[in-house]
Scaffold this motif. Structure first.
Motif, mmCIF file in Angstrom:
data_model
loop_
_atom_site.group_PDB
_atom_site.id
_atom_site.type_symbol
_atom_site.label_atom_id
_atom_site.label_comp_id
_atom_site.label_asym_id
_atom_site.label_seq_id
_atom_site.Cartn_x
_atom_site.Cartn_y
_atom_site.Cartn_z
ATOM 1 N N GLN A 48 0.830 -1.206 0.000
ATOM 2 C CA GLN A 48 0.000 0.000 0.000
ATOM 3 C C GLN A 48 0.866 1.258 0.000
ATOM 4 O O GLN A 48 0.553 2.246 -0.685
ATOM 5 C CB GLN A 48 -0.904 0.008 1.231
ATOM 6 C CG GLN A 48 -2.037 -0.997 1.199
ATOM 7 C CD GLN A 48 -2.898 -0.896 2.443
ATOM 8 O OE1 GLN A 48 -2.509 -1.308 3.527
ATOM 9 N NE2 GLN A 48 -4.089 -0.341 2.278
ATOM 10 N N ALA A 49 1.947 1.207 0.755
ATOM 11 C CA ALA A 49 2.852 2.358 0.814
ATOM 12 C C ALA A 49 3.468 2.623 -0.557
ATOM 13 O O ALA A 49 3.536 3.776 -1.015
ATOM 14 C CB ALA A 49 3.942 2.106 1.849
ATOM 15 N N GLU A 50 3.909 1.570 -1.231
ATOM 16 C CA GLU A 50 4.520 1.741 -2.553
ATOM 17 C C GLU A 50 3.508 2.272 -3.565
ATOM 18 O O GLU A 50 3.848 3.119 -4.397
ATOM 19 C CB GLU A 50 5.099 0.405 -3.013
ATOM 20 C CG GLU A 50 6.311 -0.049 -2.194
ATOM 21 C CD GLU A 50 6.799 -1.421 -2.574
ATOM 22 O OE1 GLU A 50 8.013 -1.678 -2.459
ATOM 23 O OE2 GLU A 50 5.960 -2.269 -2.987
ATOM 24 N N ASP A 51 2.281 1.787 -3.495
ATOM 25 C CA ASP A 51 1.242 2.273 -4.410
ATOM 26 C C ASP A 51 0.954 3.759 -4.165
ATOM 27 O O ASP A 51 0.774 4.539 -5.123
ATOM 28 C CB ASP A 51 -0.049 1.470 -4.226
ATOM 29 C CG ASP A 51 0.088 0.033 -4.714
ATOM 30 O OD1 ASP A 51 1.030 -0.251 -5.476
ATOM 31 O OD2 ASP A 51 -0.743 -0.809 -4.312
ATOM 32 N N THR A 52 0.909 4.154 -2.898
ATOM 33 C CA THR A 52 0.648 5.559 -2.564
ATOM 34 C C THR A 52 1.757 6.449 -3.092
ATOM 35 O O THR A 52 1.507 7.511 -3.666
ATOM 36 C CB THR A 52 0.524 5.732 -1.041
ATOM 37 O OG1 THR A 52 -0.540 4.906 -0.552
ATOM 38 C CG2 THR A 52 0.254 7.180 -0.677
ATOM 39 N N LEU A 53 2.993 6.005 -2.922
ATOM 40 C CA LEU A 53 4.136 6.807 -3.367
ATOM 41 C C LEU A 53 4.191 6.879 -4.883
ATOM 42 O O LEU A 53 4.540 7.929 -5.457
ATOM 43 C CB LEU A 53 5.431 6.204 -2.822
ATOM 44 C CG LEU A 53 6.644 7.127 -2.722
ATOM 45 C CD1 LEU A 53 6.329 8.322 -1.834
ATOM 46 C CD2 LEU A 53 7.837 6.368 -2.165
ATOM 47 N N ALA A 54 3.830 5.770 -5.550
ATOM 48 C CA ALA A 54 3.875 5.755 -7.014
ATOM 49 C C ALA A 54 2.813 6.657 -7.627
ATOM 50 O O ALA A 54 2.942 7.092 -8.783
ATOM 51 C CB ALA A 54 3.693 4.326 -7.521
ATOM 52 N N GLY A 55 1.763 6.947 -6.867
ATOM 53 C CA GLY A 55 0.689 7.795 -7.390
ATOM 54 C C GLY A 55 1.109 9.215 -7.668
ATOM 55 O O GLY A 55 0.461 9.937 -8.424
ATOM 56 N N GLY A 56 2.224 9.640 -7.046
ATOM 57 C CA GLY A 56 2.718 10.994 -7.271
ATOM 58 C C GLY A 56 1.903 12.031 -6.527
ATOM 59 O O GLY A 56 0.705 11.861 -6.326
ATOM 60 N N ASP A 57 2.555 13.088 -6.122
ATOM 61 C CA ASP A 57 1.873 14.132 -5.354
ATOM 62 C C ASP A 57 2.761 15.368 -5.356
ATOM 63 O O ASP A 57 3.948 15.289 -5.060
ATOM 64 C CB ASP A 57 1.643 13.658 -3.921
ATOM 65 C CG ASP A 57 0.803 14.636 -3.114
ATOM 66 O OD1 ASP A 57 0.398 15.656 -3.678
ATOM 67 O OD2 ASP A 57 0.566 14.360 -1.927
ATOM 68 N N GLU A 58 2.184 16.500 -5.705
ATOM 69 C CA GLU A 58 2.947 17.746 -5.734
ATOM 70 C C GLU A 58 2.779 18.559 -4.460
ATOM 71 O O GLU A 58 3.290 19.667 -4.368
ATOM 72 C CB GLU A 58 2.512 18.579 -6.942
ATOM 73 C CG GLU A 58 2.814 17.902 -8.286
ATOM 74 C CD GLU A 58 2.423 18.752 -9.464
ATOM 75 O OE1 GLU A 58 1.890 19.859 -9.230
ATOM 76 O OE2 GLU A 58 2.647 18.332 -10.607
ATOM 77 N N THR A 59 2.054 18.029 -3.482
ATOM 78 C CA THR A 59 1.886 18.751 -2.224
ATOM 79 C C THR A 59 3.242 18.900 -1.537
ATOM 80 O O THR A 59 3.931 17.894 -1.322
ATOM 81 C CB THR A 59 0.921 17.996 -1.291
ATOM 82 O OG1 THR A 59 -0.331 17.822 -1.954
ATOM 83 C CG2 THR A 59 0.722 18.770 0.003
ATOM 84 N N PRO A 60 3.659 20.095 -1.205
ATOM 85 C CA PRO A 60 4.982 20.267 -0.584
ATOM 86 C C PRO A 60 5.049 19.641 0.803
ATOM 87 O O PRO A 60 4.066 19.650 1.548
ATOM 88 C CB PRO A 60 5.150 21.792 -0.519
ATOM 89 C CG PRO A 60 3.748 22.328 -0.549
ATOM 90 C CD PRO A 60 2.955 21.381 -1.391
ATOM 91 N N LEU A 61 6.198 19.098 1.116
ATOM 92 C CA LEU A 61 6.407 18.487 2.424
ATOM 93 C C LEU A 61 6.761 19.552 3.449
ATOM 94 O O LEU A 61 7.416 20.547 3.127
ATOM 95 C CB LEU A 61 7.542 17.458 2.349
ATOM 96 C CG LEU A 61 7.232 16.141 1.668
ATOM 97 C CD1 LEU A 61 8.524 15.388 1.361
ATOM 98 C CD2 LEU A 61 6.335 15.283 2.556
#
Length: 423
Positions: A284-297
């Motif tokens: 699940q973690a890998e799928d979430t990360l692969a989805g991409g996200d431009e929200t700044p950390l």
């Protein structure tokens, strides 16, 4: 979004102790009444709601005993102010009874007065020191940076009563980060889980004063490691549920943050022996990360990255007995890990040594363990030393081999032995 208000100290302590709702705390207080011979002391959800309001009434004496027994903190530390003003004499003594008891923690001061005595720039200056400590953590020996960050946190808690408005919230956020750093050092670097757990409570209280939901989620996520590493699966799951609830209330949640919460869950599942479930969560973690996200950390979110997720995965594969996959994953981590991440390198080398030991190759296991010890000689990391000790136990059947005796010579040399005993 509406600003969270009310008695954030009691709410933070309640959630940290594993009571997700006000009703759950009321039920726990009723059970405590039976244990303490106060079965007639009724506590309703309405009473708990009043205690968590912005103007909580001073609890009756019997309710004070129940709260302190259940949450392990004095009533003043839970956000109540004595009607006679100031601090009660009991605040100086830690609360020891109760299953959820914590060591005494430094209570935050009451809300700032209507007139402040410090300029707004104070919060900016305080946060600058907090940022410096964050960077120094990766380079300075743990006891030194822990001492500096803890003193900085004590200073920040005292300053809160002298600043109001938005600067107070900024100062509280920097204080929460400092307390989180102290807790991380105590747990991962020094292996002091009881002390770390108390710091996470303080950090959550400060995050509440800052009304920073995402920082609160990060603190709760870290606190899940404490029961998780002790084999308390339910306790870890409860804290992670709270962390996700806080994250949902944040203005925005970066995908990397959600991925990290999955990684924490996988680590706790692994520690509790639930390897198949841990591997599912890693997926699940890998799928979430692969989805991409431009929200700044957030700037403070510097302890996690894709390579760190792979490190979690390699350890889970090792514990699950998937040795070829674990070796491949961990070798990729070792190749991609930045040079300055020496602490994590120690952990990865320890896991590679464990893979070799499980495959019946004591020479390769000892070679990797020695590499890990070389890293520890630069920067101490108790979690890394734990990995090496696990490897040495796995090598016991080859105890008469020269490579194992040479590993013992390194593992129990003067400096290493003294540091281990001191920790």
């Amino acid at each position: 979004m509406p600003r969270e208000s009310g008695n954030v100290k009691l709410k933070a302590a309640r959630q940290h102790a594993g009571y997700a709702s006000q009703q759950a705390l009321a039920d726990a207080l009723a059970r405590a009444g039976v244990e303490l011979g106060e079965a007639d002391a009724e506590v309703s959800i309405r009473q708990v709601r009043r205690w968590e309001s912005a103007t909580p009434p001073w609890p009756h004496a019997v309710h004070q005993r129940l709260l302190e027994h259940t949450l392990g903190m004095s009533v003043e530390q839970l956000g109540f102010t004595p009607p006679w003003g100031g601090q009660s004499e009991r605040q100086a003594a830690p609360v020891r009874s109760g299953a959820a008891a914590h060591p005494i923690v430094l209570p935050l001061p009451p809300p700032a007065p209507t007139t402040t005595t410090q300029p707004a720039a104070l919060a900016v200056d305080y946060a600058a020191v907090t940022r410096a400590h964050r960077r120094l953590y990766w380079r300075v020996q743990p006891p030194l940076i822990r001492s500096a960050a803890a003193e900085h946190a004590r200073f920040g808690a005292q300053l809160l009563s002298e600043v109001g408005g938005m600067p107070r919230r900024a100062l509280a956020a920097a204080l929460a980060e400092s307390l989180l750093l102290v807790g991380r050092i105590e747990f991962f670097d020094l292996r002091q889980p009881v002390e770390a757990d108390a710091k996470f409570v303080e950090a959550l209280q400060a995050a509440g004063a800052a009304d920073d939901q995402l920082l609160g989620a990060a603190i709760l996520g870290h606190s899940a490691f404490v029961p998780g590493w002790a084999g308390d699966r339910d306790g870890a799951a409860e804290r992670l549920r709270a962390a996700r609830a806080y994250a949902r209330r944040a203005d925005s949640v970066p995908a990397s943050f959600t991925t990290w919460l999955y990684a924490v869950e996988a680590e706790c599942e692994t520690r509790c022996g639930k390897h198949r479930e841990a591997l599912r969560v890693i997926g699940q973690a890998e799928d979430t990360l692969a989805g991409g996200d431009e929200t700044p950390l957030p700037e403070w979110f510097d302890w996690f990255s894709p390579v760190r997720l792979a490190s979690f995965k390699g350890n889970t594969q090792l514990k699950a007995g998937h040795l070829p996959q674990a070796r491949q994953t961990l070798l990729q981590v070792l190749e991609n890990l930045p040079e300055e991440h020496r602490k994590q390198r120690t952990v990865v080398l320890g896991d590679l040594a464990a893979v070799a030991a499980a495959e019946g190759d004591p020479e390769a296991a000892c070679a990797r363990a020695v590499e890990a010890l070389d890293q520890l000689s630069i920067t101490w990391y108790a979690t890394g030393m734990d990995r090496i000790r696990e490897v040495r136990r796995a090598l016991e059947k080859w105890g008469d081999r020269e490579c194992v005796t040479q590993l013992d010579d390194r593992l129990y040399e003067w400096r290493t032995t003294l540091i281990a005993l001191q920790r």
